[in-house]
Design a protein around this motif. Structure first.
Motif, PDB file in Angstrom:
ATOM      1  N   ASN A 140     -16.973  59.351 -30.921  1.00  0.00           N
ATOM      2  CA  ASN A 140     -17.891  59.503 -31.179  1.00  0.00           C
ATOM      3  C   ASN A 140     -18.688  58.125 -31.587  1.00  0.00           C
ATOM      4  N   PRO A 141     -19.759  57.861 -30.619  1.00  0.00           N
ATOM      5  CA  PRO A 141     -20.542  56.660 -30.593  1.00  0.00           C
ATOM      6  C   PRO A 141     -21.071  56.183 -32.119  1.00  0.00           C
ATOM      7  N   GLU A 142     -21.602  57.011 -32.604  1.00  0.00           N
ATOM      8  CA  GLU A 142     -22.287  56.736 -34.053  1.00  0.00           C
ATOM      9  C   GLU A 142     -21.138  56.215 -35.074  1.00  0.00           C
ATOM     10  N   GLN A 163     -17.266  46.977 -31.465  1.00  0.00           N
ATOM     11  CA  GLN A 163     -17.515  48.447 -31.680  1.00  0.00           C
ATOM     12  C   GLN A 163     -18.767  48.772 -31.015  1.00  0.00           C
ATOM     13  N   PHE A 164     -19.831  47.633 -30.915  1.00  0.00           N
ATOM     14  CA  PHE A 164     -21.210  48.308 -30.312  1.00  0.00           C
ATOM     15  C   PHE A 164     -20.876  48.211 -28.590  1.00  0.00           C
ATOM     16  N   THR A 165     -19.777  47.569 -28.049  1.00  0.00           N
ATOM     17  CA  THR A 165     -19.497  48.034 -26.699  1.00  0.00           C
ATOM     18  C   THR A 165     -18.953  49.406 -26.698  1.00  0.00           C
ATOM     19  N   LYS A 166     -18.253  49.513 -27.671  1.00  0.00           N
ATOM     20  CA  LYS A 166     -17.556  50.936 -27.293  1.00  0.00           C
ATOM     21  C   LYS A 166     -18.438  51.990 -27.651  1.00  0.00           C
ATOM     22  N   ALA A 167     -19.487  51.665 -28.493  1.00  0.00           N
ATOM     23  CA  ALA A 167     -20.500  52.694 -28.611  1.00  0.00           C
ATOM     24  C   ALA A 167     -21.410  52.892 -27.498  1.00  0.00           C
ATOM     25  N   SER A 168     -21.808  51.764 -26.906  1.00  0.00           N
ATOM     26  CA  SER A 168     -22.709  52.203 -25.714  1.00  0.00           C
ATOM     27  C   SER A 168     -21.904  52.530 -24.570  1.00  0.00           C
ATOM     28  N   ALA A 169     -20.538  52.186 -24.506  1.00  0.00           N
ATOM     29  CA  ALA A 169     -19.748  52.760 -23.408  1.00  0.00           C
ATOM     30  C   ALA A 169     -19.770  54.444 -23.669  1.00  0.00           C
ATOM     31  N   TYR A 175     -29.420  52.824 -27.636  1.00  0.00           N
ATOM     32  CA  TYR A 175     -30.100  51.427 -27.602  1.00  0.00           C
ATOM     33  C   TYR A 175     -29.811  50.514 -28.605  1.00  0.00           C
ATOM     34  N   ASP A 176     -29.994  51.130 -29.893  1.00  0.00           N
ATOM     35  CA  ASP A 176     -29.586  50.136 -31.014  1.00  0.00           C
ATOM     36  C   ASP A 176     -28.328  49.658 -30.892  1.00  0.00           C
ATOM     37  N   ALA A 177     -27.272  50.141 -30.197  1.00  0.00           N
ATOM     38  CA  ALA A 177     -25.763  49.529 -29.952  1.00  0.00           C
ATOM     39  C   ALA A 177     -26.053  48.331 -29.025  1.00  0.00           C
ATOM     40  N   TRP A 178     -26.874  48.473 -27.654  1.00  0.00           N
ATOM     41  CA  TRP A 178     -27.176  47.253 -26.734  1.00  0.00           C
ATOM     42  C   TRP A 178     -27.671  46.361 -27.759  1.00  0.00           C
ATOM     43  N   TYR A 179     -28.810  46.771 -28.582  1.00  0.00           N
ATOM     44  CA  TYR A 179     -29.920  45.397 -29.039  1.00  0.00           C
ATOM     45  C   TYR A 179     -28.923  44.605 -30.163  1.00  0.00           C
ATOM     46  N   LEU A 195     -29.244  38.606 -22.724  1.00  0.00           N
ATOM     47  CA  LEU A 195     -30.217  38.994 -21.762  1.00  0.00           C
ATOM     48  C   LEU A 195     -29.712  40.372 -21.236  1.00  0.00           C
ATOM     49  N   ASP A 196     -28.380  40.544 -20.970  1.00  0.00           N
ATOM     50  CA  ASP A 196     -27.946  41.637 -20.173  1.00  0.00           C
ATOM     51  C   ASP A 196     -28.025  42.716 -21.260  1.00  0.00           C
ATOM     52  N   ALA A 197     -27.539  42.484 -22.428  1.00  0.00           N
ATOM     53  CA  ALA A 197     -27.676  43.630 -23.521  1.00  0.00           C
ATOM     54  C   ALA A 197     -29.012  44.033 -23.842  1.00  0.00           C
ATOM     55  N   LEU A 198     -29.865  43.090 -23.949  1.00  0.00           N
ATOM     56  CA  LEU A 198     -31.355  43.243 -24.474  1.00  0.00           C
ATOM     57  C   LEU A 198     -31.871  44.095 -23.297  1.00  0.00           C
TER      58      LEU A 198
END
Length: 240
Positions: A140-142, A163-169, A175-179, A195-198
């Motif tokens: 569950n990404p959330e 955790q953000f990497t797992k969420a975006s995967a 987009y909030d996880a990438w941000y 810059l890659d993440a943004l």
């Protein structure tokens, strides 16, 4: 009518998943959660009112659904969410805690209880509940995103990035996880990774993310960067 309720379910499914940190199954039987027609109807009417800005009416309908079927957990969870939205943390905890303590294999009470503690800045308790939710439902990404936010706020940047990497995967459109990952990389002065993440955040978030990028003080040192400016301009172009 049954057809009206099914259309309502489809319309509200994504919003409900976001509110409760859950995924609804596609099958109608799985979505209902109860065999009691009165409880089923009151619940979905409550969901409609909740998502249309009428939380008090929704709460009353959820109460009705819970009374009609005492084993129907979903209305009680959303009652807890409404209390949480109103910052009535003591009442929310009292309602959600017994569901979390029931030793069932359900991540939702743990997630909502974690949010309750998180909003009260009780980081240790919140972390424990988020980890429990993740243990039960690791895809569950959330759940990963919320734990990432907690870790970021207490400066556990390595854990937050994980955790953000797992969420975006799990959900590349989150987009909030990438941000948030981009912000952490910026704070760590890792330009390319930031810059890659943004760029991914802007790809999925569009103008919402662009506005944040323009005003976030944690990104100030990147604003004169050519690639940063290119991301802003590209993300503001209309898509046809």
């Amino acid at each position: 009518k049954s057809s009206s309720l099914e259309n309502m379910q489809k319309e509200l499914k994504l919003k409900l998943e976001k509110a409760m940190g859950m995924r609804l199954p596609q099958a109608k039987a799985g979505m209902s959660g109860t065999k009691n027609t009165a409880a089923y109807t009151a619940y979905w009417k409550g969901v409609w009112n909740y998502e249309n800005g009428k939380p008090d009416k929704a709460y009353t309908l959820f109460e009705t659904a819970a009374k009609k079927d005492s084993s129907f957990k979903a209305p009680r969870l959303l009652m807890g969410r409404i209390l949480l939205d109103k910052a009535l943390f003591t009442q929310a905890t009292a309602l959600i805690r017994p569901m979390a303590d029931a030793k069932t294999n359900d991540p939702r009470p743990h997630f909502l209880l974690g949010l309750t503690y998180y909003l009260q800045r009780q980081s240790s308790l919140a972390r424990s509940e988020f980890l429990r939710a993740i243990d039960i439902e690791p895809d569950n990404p959330e759940y990963h995103y919320q734990l990432g936010l907690l870790d970021k706020e207490v400066f556990r940047f390595g854990e937050a990035l994980e955790q953000f990497t797992k969420a975006s995967a799990l959900d590349s459109s989150l987009y909030d996880a990438w941000y948030q990952a981009g912000v952490i990389y910026s704070l760590m002065k890792q330009e390319k990774k930031a810059l890659d993440a943004l760029e991914n955040a802007a790809k999925w978030g569009g103008p919402v993310i662009v506005e944040r990028m323009r005003n976030d003080s944690d990104l100030a040192w990147l604003r004169d960067n050519v690639r940063f400016q290119t991301i802003l301009v590209k993300s503001m172009r209309p898509k046809y």
